[in-house]
Structures are given as C-alpha cells and as structure tokens.
Scaffold this motif. Structure first.
Motif, PDB file in Angstrom:
ATOM      1  N   ILE A 128     -89.076  85.839  35.303  1.00 12.16           N
ATOM      2  CA  ILE A 128     -90.470  85.427  35.128  1.00 12.16           C
ATOM      3  C   ILE A 128     -90.538  84.065  34.449  1.00 12.16           C
ATOM      4  O   ILE A 128     -91.257  83.168  34.910  1.00 12.16           O
ATOM      5  CB  ILE A 128     -91.259  86.494  34.327  1.00 12.16           C
ATOM      6  N   GLN A 129     -89.771  83.904  33.374  1.00 11.30           N
ATOM      7  CA  GLN A 129     -89.777  82.640  32.621  1.00 11.30           C
ATOM      8  C   GLN A 129     -89.321  81.475  33.501  1.00 11.30           C
ATOM      9  O   GLN A 129     -89.767  80.344  33.313  1.00 11.30           O
ATOM     10  CB  GLN A 129     -88.890  82.733  31.384  1.00 11.30           C
ATOM     11  N   ALA A 130     -88.438  81.747  34.446  1.00 12.44           N
ATOM     12  CA  ALA A 130     -87.921  80.698  35.335  1.00 12.44           C
ATOM     13  C   ALA A 130     -88.861  80.423  36.506  1.00 12.44           C
ATOM     14  O   ALA A 130     -88.598  79.543  37.322  1.00 12.44           O
ATOM     15  CB  ALA A 130     -86.539  81.093  35.861  1.00 12.44           C
ATOM     16  N   GLY A 131     -89.936  81.190  36.613  1.00 12.11           N
ATOM     17  CA  GLY A 131     -90.892  80.980  37.695  1.00 12.11           C
ATOM     18  C   GLY A 131     -90.433  81.517  39.035  1.00 12.11           C
ATOM     19  O   GLY A 131     -90.859  81.034  40.091  1.00 12.11           O
ATOM     20  N   CYS A 132     -89.568  82.526  39.006  1.00 12.81           N
ATOM     21  CA  CYS A 132     -89.079  83.104  40.253  1.00 12.81           C
ATOM     22  C   CYS A 132     -90.172  83.948  40.916  1.00 12.81           C
ATOM     23  O   CYS A 132     -90.995  84.559  40.246  1.00 12.81           O
ATOM     24  CB  CYS A 132     -87.848  83.972  39.992  1.00 12.81           C
ATOM     25  N   LYS A 133     -90.134  83.953  42.230  1.00 12.59           N
ATOM     26  CA  LYS A 133     -91.066  84.768  43.016  1.00 12.59           C
ATOM     27  C   LYS A 133     -90.414  86.093  43.423  1.00 12.59           C
ATOM     28  O   LYS A 133     -91.087  87.099  43.580  1.00 12.59           O
ATOM     29  CB  LYS A 133     -91.508  84.001  44.261  1.00 12.59           C
ATOM     30  N   PHE A 134     -89.085  86.062  43.602  1.00 14.88           N
ATOM     31  CA  PHE A 134     -88.341  87.241  44.055  1.00 14.88           C
ATOM     32  C   PHE A 134     -87.241  87.576  43.056  1.00 14.88           C
ATOM     33  O   PHE A 134     -86.701  86.690  42.397  1.00 14.88           O
ATOM     34  CB  PHE A 134     -87.701  86.988  45.427  1.00 14.88           C
TER      35      PHE A 134
ATOM     36  N   ALA B  95     -91.009  97.957  26.529  1.00 13.76           N
ATOM     37  CA  ALA B  95     -92.014  98.842  25.953  1.00 13.76           C
ATOM     38  C   ALA B  95     -93.027  99.318  26.990  1.00 13.76           C
ATOM     39  O   ALA B  95     -93.374 100.497  27.030  1.00 13.76           O
ATOM     40  CB  ALA B  95     -92.734  98.125  24.808  1.00 13.76           C
ATOM     41  N   GLU B  96     -93.470  98.403  27.828  1.00 18.20           N
ATOM     42  CA  GLU B  96     -94.531  98.714  28.794  1.00 18.20           C
ATOM     43  C   GLU B  96     -94.033  99.422  30.051  1.00 18.20           C
ATOM     44  O   GLU B  96     -94.728 100.265  30.610  1.00 18.20           O
ATOM     45  CB  GLU B  96     -95.250  97.428  29.214  1.00 18.20           C
ATOM     46  N   ARG B  97     -92.831  99.037  30.499  1.00 18.97           N
ATOM     47  CA  ARG B  97     -92.369  99.545  31.798  1.00 18.97           C
ATOM     48  C   ARG B  97     -91.215 100.535  31.697  1.00 18.97           C
ATOM     49  O   ARG B  97     -90.770 101.066  32.708  1.00 18.97           O
ATOM     50  CB  ARG B  97     -91.958  98.356  32.685  1.00 18.97           C
ATOM     51  N   GLY B  98     -90.693 100.722  30.490  1.00 21.43           N
ATOM     52  CA  GLY B  98     -89.605 101.674  30.297  1.00 21.43           C
ATOM     53  C   GLY B  98     -88.274 101.232  30.879  1.00 21.43           C
ATOM     54  O   GLY B  98     -87.410 102.050  31.153  1.00 21.43           O
ATOM     55  N   LEU B  99     -88.116  99.926  31.059  1.00 23.00           N
ATOM     56  CA  LEU B  99     -86.852  99.412  31.602  1.00 23.00           C
ATOM     57  C   LEU B  99     -85.737  99.495  30.567  1.00 23.00           C
ATOM     58  O   LEU B  99     -86.004  99.448  29.357  1.00 23.00           O
ATOM     59  CB  LEU B  99     -87.019  97.933  31.994  1.00 23.00           C
ATOM     60  N   LYS B 100     -84.501  99.591  31.017  1.00 20.72           N
ATOM     61  CA  LYS B 100     -83.371  99.419  30.116  1.00 20.72           C
ATOM     62  C   LYS B 100     -83.465  97.984  29.602  1.00 20.72           C
ATOM     63  O   LYS B 100     -83.948  97.095  30.314  1.00 20.72           O
ATOM     64  CB  LYS B 100     -82.036  99.623  30.849  1.00 20.72           C
ATOM     65  N   PHE B 101     -82.977  97.751  28.383  1.00 21.80           N
ATOM     66  CA  PHE B 101     -83.161  96.424  27.803  1.00 21.80           C
ATOM     67  C   PHE B 101     -82.537  95.322  28.655  1.00 21.80           C
ATOM     68  O   PHE B 101     -83.153  94.276  28.875  1.00 21.80           O
ATOM     69  CB  PHE B 101     -82.638  96.326  26.361  1.00 21.80           C
ATOM     70  N   ILE B 102     -81.332  95.526  29.172  1.00 24.30           N
ATOM     71  CA  ILE B 102     -80.684  94.469  29.960  1.00 24.30           C
ATOM     72  C   ILE B 102     -81.494  94.168  31.219  1.00 24.30           C
ATOM     73  O   ILE B 102     -81.625  93.006  31.623  1.00 24.30           O
ATOM     74  CB  ILE B 102     -79.206  94.791  30.283  1.00 24.30           C
ATOM     75  N   ASP B 103     -82.076  95.195  31.825  1.00 23.31           N
ATOM     76  CA  ASP B 103     -82.915  94.980  33.004  1.00 23.31           C
ATOM     77  C   ASP B 103     -84.191  94.226  32.623  1.00 23.31           C
ATOM     78  O   ASP B 103     -84.639  93.339  33.350  1.00 23.31           O
ATOM     79  CB  ASP B 103     -83.269  96.313  33.663  1.00 23.31           C
ATOM     80  N   ALA B 104     -84.758  94.577  31.479  1.00 17.09           N
ATOM     81  CA  ALA B 104     -85.948  93.874  30.991  1.00 17.09           C
ATOM     82  C   ALA B 104     -85.621  92.413  30.701  1.00 17.09           C
ATOM     83  O   ALA B 104     -86.441  91.522  30.971  1.00 17.09           O
ATOM     84  CB  ALA B 104     -86.490  94.560  29.738  1.00 17.09           C
ATOM     85  N   LEU B 105     -84.423  92.153  30.188  1.00 15.71           N
ATOM     86  CA  LEU B 105     -84.020  90.772  29.911  1.00 15.71           C
ATOM     87  C   LEU B 105     -83.887  89.978  31.209  1.00 15.71           C
ATOM     88  O   LEU B 105     -84.361  88.843  31.300  1.00 15.71           O
ATOM     89  CB  LEU B 105     -82.701  90.745  29.130  1.00 15.71           C
ATOM     90  N   HIS B 106     -83.273  90.563  32.219  1.00 18.51           N
ATOM     91  CA  HIS B 106     -83.176  89.891  33.516  1.00 18.51           C
ATOM     92  C   HIS B 106     -84.569  89.633  34.098  1.00 18.51           C
ATOM     93  O   HIS B 106     -84.862  88.544  34.588  1.00 18.51           O
ATOM     94  CB  HIS B 106     -82.359  90.726  34.516  1.00 18.51           C
ATOM     95  N   TYR B 107     -85.424  90.640  34.043  1.00 18.45           N
ATOM     96  CA  TYR B 107     -86.783  90.537  34.591  1.00 18.45           C
ATOM     97  C   TYR B 107     -87.552  89.435  33.865  1.00 18.45           C
ATOM     98  O   TYR B 107     -88.208  88.597  34.499  1.00 18.45           O
ATOM     99  CB  TYR B 107     -87.481  91.888  34.442  1.00 18.45           C
ATOM    100  N   ALA B 108     -87.462  89.432  32.537  1.00 18.25           N
ATOM    101  CA  ALA B 108     -88.151  88.419  31.733  1.00 18.25           C
ATOM    102  C   ALA B 108     -87.620  87.024  32.044  1.00 18.25           C
ATOM    103  O   ALA B 108     -88.390  86.061  32.152  1.00 18.25           O
ATOM    104  CB  ALA B 108     -87.977  88.732  30.245  1.00 18.25           C
ATOM    105  N   THR B 109     -86.326  86.907  32.227  1.00 18.94           N
ATOM    106  CA  THR B 109     -85.717  85.615  32.545  1.00 18.94           C
ATOM    107  C   THR B 109     -86.205  85.117  33.893  1.00 18.94           C
ATOM    108  O   THR B 109     -86.504  83.928  34.055  1.00 18.94           O
ATOM    109  CB  THR B 109     -84.173  85.724  32.516  1.00 18.94           C
TER     110      THR B 109
END
Length: 151
Positions: A121-127, A105-119
């Motif tokens: 973040i949730q995993a505490g990744c830096k890169f 919603a905020e960044r206009g990502l495709k859903f699958i990309d948003a899911l990867h990005y969220a995952t």
C-alpha cells in the motif's frame, strides 16, 4: 489467452507487489508454481510490470539458503534481488509498521502478512501477488492468488 497471460495483461504498467512465496517458487523452480510465476518475473524484468517487494521478503527468501548452510545459494539469492532495473525493494519504516499493526488488528492478518500488505500500500501498488490464502483484496489493493493462476 490463459489465466497467466490475462493476469499479466491486467498488470501491465502497474505496480505489483510480490510476496515471498513468489520468489521461493521462482528460485526453487517449484514444480507446481514455477510455470505461473516465471512469466510474471519475466514481465517485471522486461519492464512491462513495475515490480515491488519489501526487505522482509528478501530476508524471508534467504532463510532456507542460510538454514542449509549454502553460501553460494545465499549469494545467488542476493544477486537476484540486487539486479539493476528489476525490482524496487522497499524498506519498512515506522509508518509502514504502524499501518501493518492497524491491518493486523482490523483484518486479523499474521503480522508478516500485514507488513507485506502495508508495504504494498505504501509503495502505491495496485496488485499483490501471493499464494497466502489469508490475504484478501481491499479497495486499495487487489490480491492475485498464484494458485488460481495455476488452475
């Protein structure tokens, strides 16, 4: 040092999320990107970098082997992801899906990309290593485009 070595040096000791395209380039020995992703996969395998991905990336990587009807390749991919002490493969729980919806919603990502990005973040990744140009860095996650490492 070159771009790949510099990137690896920055990632040493950190959690790094790998997008599906990284695995496809590596497993298919992609002529344009294999030489970029192989040293990163090796750095994860040796423990220099803490590698993460999500169940969705595993599923996406399995699509082509299933599409071409190659059960040996399917098993090879599953064996790759199942290697002990290699990658941490994260499930996508309700909290991760909620964050993915927010990111879409905020960044206009495709859903699958948003899911990867969220995952990631949730995993505490830096890169976040990807070759998807629609995914951009934020204050919590630095996106490392594969194509820039290949230049």
């Amino acid at each position: 040092m070159g771009k790949i070595e510099d990137a690896i040096a920055r990632m040493v000791g950190h959690r790094v999320y790998l997008d599906t395209n990284v695995f496809v380039y590596f497993l298919d020995r992609n002529p344009d990107y294999f030489s970029v992703v192989a040293p990163i996969i090796e750095a994860i395998d040796s423990g220099l970098i803490i590698g993460y991905t999500g169940d969705a990336a595993v599923a996406e990587t399995l699509v082509k082997p299933y599409q071409i009807g190659n059960p040996a390749l399917v098993e090879s991919v599953k064996t790759f992801f199942g290697m002990e002490d290699f990658l941490s493969i994260q499930p996508h729980d309700a909290e991760t899906f909620d964050l993915a919806a927010q990111l879409r919603a905020e960044r206009g990502l495709k859903f699958i990309d948003a899911l990867h990005y969220a995952t990631a973040i949730q995993a505490g990744c830096k890169f976040f290593l990807t070759n998807d140009g629609g995914i951009q860095s934020s204050d919590v996650l630095e996106v490392v485009p594969v194509k820039t490492l290949a230049e």
